[in-house]
Scaffold this active site. Structure first.
Site, PDB file in Angstrom:
ATOM      1  N   HIS A  44       0.850  -1.187   0.000  1.00  0.00           N
ATOM      2  CA  HIS A  44       0.000   0.000   0.000  1.00  0.00           C
ATOM      3  C   HIS A  44       0.883   1.234   0.000  1.00  0.00           C
ATOM      4  O   HIS A  44       2.020   1.207   0.505  1.00  0.00           O
ATOM      5  CB  HIS A  44      -0.891   0.018   1.239  1.00  0.00           C
ATOM      6  N   GLU A  46       0.900   3.875   1.812  1.00  0.00           N
ATOM      7  CA  GLU A  46       1.362   4.275   3.144  1.00  0.00           C
ATOM      8  C   GLU A  46       2.544   3.437   3.598  1.00  0.00           C
ATOM      9  O   GLU A  46       3.527   3.954   4.132  1.00  0.00           O
ATOM     10  CB  GLU A  46       0.243   4.126   4.183  1.00  0.00           C
ATOM     11  N   CYS A  74      -6.196   1.738   5.764  1.00  0.00           N
ATOM     12  CA  CYS A  74      -6.774   0.494   6.267  1.00  0.00           C
ATOM     13  C   CYS A  74      -6.180   0.199   7.642  1.00  0.00           C
ATOM     14  O   CYS A  74      -5.278   0.907   8.112  1.00  0.00           O
ATOM     15  CB  CYS A  74      -6.471  -0.650   5.297  1.00  0.00           C
ATOM     16  N   CYS A  77      -2.310  -0.304   7.603  1.00  0.00           N
ATOM     17  CA  CYS A  77      -1.559   0.948   7.441  1.00  0.00           C
ATOM     18  C   CYS A  77      -1.699   1.844   8.670  1.00  0.00           C
ATOM     19  O   CYS A  77      -0.742   2.506   9.071  1.00  0.00           O
ATOM     20  CB  CYS A  77      -2.001   1.658   6.173  1.00  0.00           C
TER      21      CYS A  77
END
Length: 140
Positions: A44, A46, A74, A77
């Site tokens: 992801h 992040e 999410c 993260c």
């Protein structure tokens, strides 16, 4: 937004993240989603930006740093943001289905969360949400 747009152009879900030194405003790292390209469900934006910023700083703790993300992080993260000790989280669009900050697990509200960054949502929300909506509409 530029990182999210670049992710979209690579066929990734258009999410981008930037880690900034909160004292100087210097950009430490930037990334867009790379889940598909890396065949890695943890790639992801992040996570990638946090990894790059930590490597640039030579430390796992990003004290006095802020992260800007185009979508509510999410749970994975959000927990990484807490572990990295980021000072502030700024995010664009809310994510009622997969978010882990204001929705879902609400990581920072859990008693087991040892660090809670300041959270500012809705930054360029309309633009970030439109980018995501257009991406998924094109795939239906």
């Amino acid at each position: 937004m530029a990182e999210a747009e670049a992710a979209r152009d690579r066929g990734e879900v258009p999410v981008g993240a930037v880690v900034v030194d909160g004292r100087t405003g210097a950009v430490l790292a930037r990334a867009g989603n790379e889940v598909e390209a890396a065949h890695d469900p943890t790639a992801h934006a992040e996570m990638l930006a946090i990894r790059k910023a930590a490597a640039a700083r030579g430390t796992a703790r990003l004290v006095n740093c802020d992260i800007y993300v185009t979508l509510e992080p999410c749970a994975m993260c959000a927990q990484a943001i807490a572990f990295a000790r980021l000072r502030r989280l700024y995010f664009g669009a809310a994510d009622p289905k997969g978010g882990g900050v204001e929705h879902g697990a609400r990581i920072f509200r859990q008693p087991t969360c040892h660090h809670r960054p300041e959270v500012i949502g809705g930054v360029q929300e309309t633009r970030a949400a439109a980018l995501l909506r257009e991406f998924f509409e094109a795939r239906r």
